[in-house]
Design an enzyme around this catalytic site. Structure first.
Site, mmCIF file in Angstrom:
data_model
loop_
_atom_site.group_PDB
_atom_site.id
_atom_site.type_symbol
_atom_site.label_atom_id
_atom_site.label_comp_id
_atom_site.label_asym_id
_atom_site.label_seq_id
_atom_site.Cartn_x
_atom_site.Cartn_y
_atom_site.Cartn_z
ATOM 1 N N CYS A 10 -8.107 -0.050 2.661
ATOM 2 C CA CYS A 10 -8.045 1.119 1.639
ATOM 3 C C CYS A 10 -9.238 1.412 1.103
ATOM 4 C CB CYS A 10 -6.851 0.761 0.532
ATOM 5 S SG CYS A 10 -5.408 0.368 1.138
ATOM 6 N N ALA A 18 0.681 -1.194 -0.151
ATOM 7 C CA ALA A 18 -0.022 0.006 -0.171
ATOM 8 C C ALA A 18 0.808 1.221 0.120
ATOM 9 C CB ALA A 18 -0.953 0.167 1.191
#
Length: 274
Positions: A229, A198
């Site tokens: 996310c 990420a």
């Protein structure tokens, strides 16, 4: 805390090297608030040209952090504490088994944020390739991904055909309320797209903060308590899960350092076109 500073053979004469600072790993994993404070200190020093571009590398103690766009519906349902931070992106988890990097770099203004994110992605893509794992970018979704199988080739869930998969009809489908078969950590079993690394950044006064997290051998069930996310139709994975062997942070660290240096020192950041 140890610091390593070297320059690659391709660095321009007189150009500052990229400095690496190891804040803590394993038993010395770093509390998030402590690392955030160190980020701010290093950011101020880089802005004042007191230090070269610097990348903090570490493992965190378990923590959920939420970027500015995080919705209330994406946070833990049980009220587990979340640290709200000033980076972009949404909610994620950091913890043991995950290599976290905070590159604090001075970029030309106006800053091209997307180009900065792409450079970080490129270093991580090269790292995964060196381990023999094919990864990719997905348009509209930052980070590094392992692509799943085509939808019509994925296994059925709970004995139902994919035509009955509730995620296809319900935009607010919540995997946290529907059992482990829909959990983000089980995306590999479902052969879905899954995020391996990420990226979430902030740029203040032309200097970057925050950065990337690469899943090496974490307990990915931590992600099952949130909507990672903010993405409901994909999951998470790790190098260990994809390669079928234990891949600890210590094994990945020098590879990430090398590729990050190669990408950052070989590129010439340009101002954003206006």
């Amino acid at each position: 805390m140890t610091a390593v500073t070297t320059s690659s053979p391709g660095s321009a004469p007189g150009s500052p090297a990229l400095a690496y600072v190891h804040l803590g790993f394993g038993a010395d994993a770093v509390d998030y608030e402590e690392a955030w404070q160190e980020q701010r200190r290093v950011h101020a020093a880089r802005f004042a040209d007191e230090i070269p571009d610097t990348c903090l590398l570490l493992e965190h103690l378990p923590v959920y952090t939420a970027g500015r766009r995080t919705a209330d519906s994406e946070r833990p349902l049980d009220g587990t504490p979340v640290v709200d931070v000033d980076r972009g992106g949404k909610i994620t988890w950091h913890g043991p088994g995950q290599l976290v990097g905070y590159p604090i770099l001075k970029l030309p203004r106006p800053v091209d944020v997307i180009a900065h994110v792409r450079r970080l992605e490129e270093a991580l893509l090269r790292t995964c390739a060196e381990f023999g794992l094919e990864t990719t970018r997905i348009e509209g979704r930052s980070g590094v991904w392992v692509l799943g199988d085509p939808v019509d080739q994925r296994p059925a869930l709970g004995g139902l055909k994919l035509d009955f998969d509730p995620r296809l009809e319900d935009e607010e489908f919540d995997a946290r309320l529907n059992g482990p078969e829909y959990a983000p950590s089980n995306a590999g079993q479902r052969r879905e797209d899954r995020k391996l690394a990420a990226i979430g950044v902030r740029i203040a006064k032309g200097v970057t903060m925050h950065g990337f997290s690469l899943n090496c051998n974490p307990d990915n069930t931590w992600f099952d308590r949130i909507v990672p996310c903010g993405i409901r139709d994909a999951g998470v994975t790790s190098l260990s899960e994809e390669l079928g062997r234990d891949v600890p942070v210590a094994e990945v660290l020098p590879v990430v350092e090398r590729h990050l240096r190669e990408v950052l020192e070989a590129s010439v950041p340009l101002p954003r076109a206006v």
